[in-house]
Enzyme design. Structure first.
Site: not given
Ligand code: LLP
Length: 420
Positions: A237, A279-282, A319, A350-351, A379
């Site tokens: 997150g 668990e970082p993604g973004r 997004r 078309c939106e 994302y």
């Molecule tokens: N761990 C779990 C269990 C999650 O559900 C998520 C994201 C993450 C880690 C990684 O989160 P991050 O570090 O990337 O914030 N589509 C949305 C974001 C949805 C995230 C869902 N879960 C967007 O574009 O903002």
């Protein structure tokens, strides 16, 4: 010429070579972020682990890079797991999430020997116990809990509140019934708890609030069942820089606060510190990506606004329309010209809601100019669609002046492949 270079590569050269819209991703940026996590979190603390939340961006090449850097991943579907398996990702470093994993997905996870399954509910616990039994395995799992905190981000990407489709709320003993059941199952090895409070979170205090609640739960589970929690997974997150957020914070801004919160609370209750997972993604991949678009029609509505349309839109970046996300953009072939005008960047779907950026300051623009929208690494590709039967863009990886295609542009034939 005022062209912009990205990881050493001229963006106009990329637009000409591969066409637009085009996702461009910097390998150096991704590797730097993972190394920062290794240095300032994994090597700094004992018994901690980091996994990449691969839902953010996961072509096979990304899976190879993460594998090469030696951290794990979290997956949320059979498709993500399959992608990881295709590159020989070590299974014990995979964590499997999801609020409604199918029987097939759970079977796949057990068969491959995924390291941890994050169980969302008691229905899933039963399924998992049965499947593990069929394979004669004992499966390591954590429970996903909803600590009941507000993460101050867009409502659609908050997940820590009690009213959530994810996890088990710490309410009315619901969680204690679930713990007791897991402890009594033959093929289940309960290791601890997981929470994920939301995404694009800019502060660190909500993590501390969630930790306090989670550690109260850990203490109560010990007192009631003699259960010693061995793992606490604090989710991801961590926020990045978009148009309205300021600079990305270092990983330690989040992880030092998380570790201190865990140490303080464990000490207060006389608990051993569990293994901590993040668990970082973004945060790893978001700023590593840009999207290149070619400008087409420009429509000036006198006294109201100027719409500058590009050759992509909500299909490659949903997004802004989903979360009102705000992006920054630059005209990459005119970096030596001063911004003169404020325009609105419109997609081609078309939106009416297909607007990528409201009110962007740009130099004098004309058809054929190339716009780069920044921070599109997370994302965007992973949430792209084929609405209006628009093919998904190609993805190019750049590193130290070299470029390589990692995902081909879809063709019209690709889109019809499964149609009978
Ligand atoms: N761990 C779990 C269990 C999650 O559900 C998520 C994201 C993450 C880690 C990684 O989160 P991050 O570090 O990337 O914030 N589509 C949305 C974001 C949805 C995230 C869902 N879960 C967007 O574009 O903002």
């Amino acid at each position: 010429m005022g062209n912009v270079y990205f990881d050493g590569v001229d963006t106009i050269y990329l637009a000409e070579k591969y066409g637009t819209p085009l996702y461009v991703v910097s390998e150096n940026h991704i590797v730097d972020r993972i190394r920062e996590i290794k240095k300032d979190f994994i090597e700094k603390y004992t018994d901690v682990e980091a996994v990449y939340a691969c839902k953010a961006f996961f072509p096979k090449e990304m899976a190879r890079i993460v594998k090469g850097e030696g951290i794990g991943i979290d997956v949320v579907s059979g498709g993500e797991l399959y992608t990881a398996m295709e590159v020989g990702f070590p299974c014990d470093k995979i964590i499997f999430h999801g609020n409604n994993k199918s029987i097939d997905e759970l079977d796949m996870a057990v068969r491959y020997g995924v390291g941890r399954i994050i169980v969302d509910n008691e229905y899933e616990l039963e399924l998992l116990n049965d499947i593990a039994g069929r394979y004669g395995r004992k499966v390591d799992m954590l429970y996903r809990i909803t600590p009941g905190v507000n993460s101050h981000t867009h409502r659609y990407i908050q997940t820590g509140q009690v009213d959530s489709k994810f996890g088990i709320p710490i309410l009315d003993g619901l969680i204690f019934r679930a713990i007791e059941r897991a402890l009594n199952m033959d093929n289940i090895n309960l290791l601890g708890f997981h929470f994920h409070i939301g995404s694009q979170i800019l502060g660190n205090t909500t993590y501390i609030d969630a930790i306090e609640i989670a550690i109260d739960l850990i203490r109560e589970a010990r007192d009631r069942f003699g259960f010693e929690t061995r793992e606490l997974n604090t989710g991801g997150g961590y926020g990045i820089q978009y148009a309205d957020t300021g600079a990305r914070k270092p990983i330690s801004f989040y992880t030092d606060a998380i570790m201190k919160g865990i140490e303080d609370n464990c000490q207060r209750h006389g608990l051993d510190i569990p293994r901590v997972i993040i668990e970082p993604g973004r945060w790893i991949v978001g700023e590593a990506g840009i999207t290149l678009y070619t400008i087409g029609a420009i429509k000036e509505i006198p006294g109201i606004r100027t719409y500058v349309s590009v050759d992509g839109g909500m299909i490659d970046n949903p997004r802004p329309s989903l979360y009102r996300a705000r992006y920054d953009g630059i005209i990459v072939n005119k970096m030596d010209e001063d911004p003169m005008a404020i325009v609105t960047i419109a997609g081609k779907c078309c939106e009416s809601g297909d607007i990528l950026i409201w009110d962007l300051k740009v130099p004098e623009v004309e058809a054929g100019d190339v716009l780069a929208i920044l921070s599109t690494g997370a994302y965007n590709y992973s949430m792209a669609s084929n609405y209006n039967k628009l093919p998904k863009p190609a993805v190019v990886m750049v590193r130290d002046g070299e470029d390589r295609l990692i995902v081909k542009r879809e063709t019209y034939q690709d889109m019809l492949r499964n149609e009978l």
